[in-house]
Design a protein around this motif. Structure first.
Motif, short mmCIF file in Angstrom:
data_model
loop_
_atom_site.label_atom_id
_atom_site.label_comp_id
_atom_site.label_asym_id
_atom_site.label_seq_id
_atom_site.Cartn_x
_atom_site.Cartn_y
_atom_site.Cartn_z
N LEU A 185 -36.17 45.10 48.60
CA LEU A 185 -35.43 45.54 49.92
C LEU A 185 -35.88 44.51 50.87
CD1 LEU A 185 -33.31 47.41 51.41
CD2 LEU A 185 -35.24 48.81 51.55
N CYS A 204 -34.10 44.02 54.10
CA CYS A 204 -33.53 44.24 55.39
C CYS A 204 -32.65 45.54 55.34
CB CYS A 204 -32.65 43.28 55.98
SG CYS A 204 -32.24 43.42 57.62
N ILE A 205 -33.07 46.42 56.32
CA ILE A 205 -32.20 47.55 56.90
C ILE A 205 -31.58 47.50 58.29
CG2 ILE A 205 -32.05 50.09 56.83
CD1 ILE A 205 -34.57 50.20 55.01
N ASP A 239 -26.66 53.09 56.63
CA ASP A 239 -27.10 52.03 57.06
C ASP A 239 -26.89 50.81 55.81
OD1 ASP A 239 -30.43 53.29 56.54
OD2 ASP A 239 -29.22 52.73 54.94
N ARG A 242 -28.27 47.97 53.62
CA ARG A 242 -29.71 47.62 52.98
C ARG A 242 -29.36 46.24 52.46
NH1 ARG A 242 -32.83 52.90 51.37
NH2 ARG A 242 -32.32 54.17 53.16
N THR A 243 -30.20 45.19 52.70
CA THR A 243 -29.78 43.99 51.85
C THR A 243 -31.10 43.76 50.74
OG1 THR A 243 -29.00 43.06 54.00
CG2 THR A 243 -29.96 41.33 52.40
N LYS A 270 -25.87 43.37 49.74
CA LYS A 270 -25.79 44.21 50.58
C LYS A 270 -25.12 45.37 50.13
CE LYS A 270 -26.18 41.35 54.56
NZ LYS A 270 -25.83 41.18 56.21
#
Ligand SMILES: [Zn+2]
Length: 59
Positions: A29, A31-32, A40, A42-43, A54
């Motif tokens: 993970l 990025c959020i 949200d 999440r990347t 994503k």
């Protein structure tokens, strides 16, 4: 095999462990980002081949 990555909604439990669609390695993970209320984005990033995915996740 159909691409499950096109499904925008995954539960948090489903997304706990995720493998790269290209090379099968575990993705991390990276990025959020906040999206709509209750969700949200999440990347996930593959360290092996730089493939990113994503997901919109309900929280
Ligand atoms: Zn990969």
């Amino acid at each position: 095999m159909p691409s499950a990555q096109n499904d925008p909604l995954f539960s948090v439990a489903d997304i706990g462990v995720f493998s790269c669609a290209k090379c099968g390695k575990p993705m991390k993970l990276s990025c959020i980002e906040p999206a709509e209320p209750g969700f949200d984005v999440r990347t996930f990033e593959c360290e092996k081949c730089d493939h990113t995915v994503k997901f919109a996740v309900s929280i």
